[in-house]
Design an enzyme around this catalytic site. Structure first.
Site, PDB file in Angstrom:
ATOM      1  N   GLU A  32      32.936  50.940  21.388  1.00 14.71           N
ATOM      2  CA  GLU A  32      33.047  51.569  20.068  1.00 14.71           C
ATOM      3  C   GLU A  32      34.502  51.905  19.728  1.00 14.71           C
ATOM      4  O   GLU A  32      34.760  52.714  18.825  1.00 14.71           O
ATOM      5  CB  GLU A  32      32.193  52.842  20.014  1.00 14.71           C
ATOM      6  CG  GLU A  32      32.673  53.989  20.885  1.00 14.71           C
ATOM      7  CD  GLU A  32      32.153  53.938  22.312  1.00 14.71           C
ATOM      8  OE1 GLU A  32      32.133  54.995  22.978  1.00 14.71           O
ATOM      9  OE2 GLU A  32      31.780  52.855  22.780  1.00 14.71           O
ATOM     10  N   ASP A  61      38.058  55.689  17.543  1.00 12.93           N
ATOM     11  CA  ASP A  61      36.873  55.760  18.406  1.00 12.93           C
ATOM     12  C   ASP A  61      35.732  56.421  17.634  1.00 12.93           C
ATOM     13  O   ASP A  61      35.926  57.459  16.983  1.00 12.93           O
ATOM     14  CB  ASP A  61      37.195  56.569  19.667  1.00 12.93           C
ATOM     15  CG  ASP A  61      36.094  56.441  20.707  1.00 12.93           C
ATOM     16  OD1 ASP A  61      36.081  55.421  21.418  1.00 12.93           O
ATOM     17  OD2 ASP A  61      35.260  57.364  20.795  1.00 12.93           O
ATOM     18  N   ASP A  80      24.828  48.483  17.131  1.00 13.52           N
ATOM     19  CA  ASP A  80      25.617  47.312  16.720  1.00 13.52           C
ATOM     20  C   ASP A  80      25.885  47.338  15.218  1.00 13.52           C
ATOM     21  O   ASP A  80      26.976  46.974  14.759  1.00 13.52           O
ATOM     22  CB  ASP A  80      24.880  46.021  17.090  1.00 13.52           C
ATOM     23  CG  ASP A  80      24.927  45.730  18.583  1.00 13.52           C
ATOM     24  OD1 ASP A  80      25.699  46.399  19.292  1.00 13.52           O
ATOM     25  OD2 ASP A  80      24.187  44.840  19.037  1.00 13.52           O
TER      26      ASP A  80
END
Length: 343
Positions: free
Chosen positions: A249, A206, A223
């Site tokens: 994410e 993460d 992005d």
């Protein structure tokens, strides 16, 4: 020709007319949706199109593509019920036509010989006229069959192209478009090839404080960060491993036939490589804060499911975040056993 072929061709013509009336772009995936609609094989697809038309909304590319993804791209239904039988019908019909043409050519050859013989005899003029008539009739039939064969070959090639496009669409449906990694559906498909009896490990990764990146620099920069992290993950895993963008994410990696200790080593390499990233926003020339990740690592234990493995790695990820982030944490065997019992 066989009734099934005539019926299929009729539906194909109706599908093309439907696309023309509603100005639907004539690409294979759109044709597949139109074919399923006019053939009345998928009631839910029909209902959605009818509702769209009833609300006076256009059948635009976005709407048709969504229908293709939902009902057709990830199933065998369209290939099993449309393309494959249509292709088989074309092949069978072509074979029959070729047999007819071959027989007609043999008959023409025999009639030519008879005609020459009758011409030499002279007194059998009526028979010679009949022979000429038969030759002309069969010649016209042969020309028609050859013309039809050409059209059928073209149709057969189009079916092959549609099947290829369908397979490409299926594969695209398994890939995350932003990163090029597998998505959840693609992960599930790849996991089917792995045995739960072997040793496998999982990473759950993460990006730390990712919301701050989006809020401060915008989603386009966010992005780009996701793409760079995905690139690093892909560079550090083996071809038989399964790197996945699990959502937002968060990433998951299944390390095939690899122990937890080995997985921890890979996780550390990924973490360190990401921490070394130096990112600058082009427009403002502003340097982004350091990008770091937290990683949970778990190993598949006896009689464990994939879901439990991912839950174990996820629990380890929470511990990594509670420990200050930018670190890797191994799932404990005790926690794994407790989670397995809870499931």
């Amino acid at each position: 020709m066989p009734g099934s072929f005539n019926q299929t061709m009729k539906i194909a013509e109706q599908a093309k007319e439907f696309m023309l009336v509603h100005q639907i772009t004539p690409v294979p995936s759109h044709y597949a949706v139109a074919y399923c609609y006019v053939s009345e094989e998928n009631l839910l697809l029909i209902k959605k199109i009818d509702e769209q038309l009833a609300s006076k909304k256009s059948l635009d590319a976005i709407f048709i593509d969504a229908l293709f993804s939902e009902f057709l791209s990830n199933s065998q239904n369209i290939e099993d019920n449309i393309f494959t039988p249509f292709g088989e019908t074309l092949t069978s019909t072509l074979a029959q036509l070729e047999n007819h043409v071959s027989s007609e050519k043999a008959t023409i050859s025999h009639l030519n010989k008879i005609g020459k013989t009758l011409g030499q005899l002279g007194e059998y003029k009526p028979l010679q006229n009949i022979t000429t008539f038969l030759l002309n009739a069969i010649g016209q039939s042969t020309a028609q069959h050859q013309s039809l064969s050409t059209e059928l070959y073209k149709a057969s090639e189009e079916v092959s192209q549609l099947k290829q496009k369908l397979e490409e669409s299926r594969q695209e449906a398994l890939i995350d478009t932003l990163t090029g990694l597998l998505n959840r559906r693609g992960c599930d498909k790849r996991l089917q090839a792995l045995s739960l009896n072997n040793i496998h490990s999982s990473l759950v990764i993460d990006i730390d404080h990712f919301k701050k990146v989006n809020d401060s620099f915008g989603h386009s920069v966010g992005d780009k960060v996701i793409q760079l992290v995905a690139k690093i993950i892909k560079e550090h895993v083996a071809p038989d491993d399964i790197p996945v963008r699990y959502g937002g994410e968060e990433f998951v990696v299944v390390l095939s036939n690899k122990s937890q200790q080995f997985a921890h080593t890979i996780a550390e390499k990924i973490r360190l490589a990401i921490a070394k990233l130096k990112l600058v926003q082009r427009q403002s020339k502003t340097q982004l804060p350091p990008i770091t990740v937290s990683i949970g690592v778990a190993e598949l234990q006896n009689n464990m499911t994939w879901t439990t493995l991912f839950n174990n790695a996820d629990q380890a990820l929470y511990k990594a975040k509670d420990s200050g982030r930018n670190c890797c944490v191994l799932a404990s065997i005790n926690t794994a056993a407790q989670l397995e019992l809870a499931n």
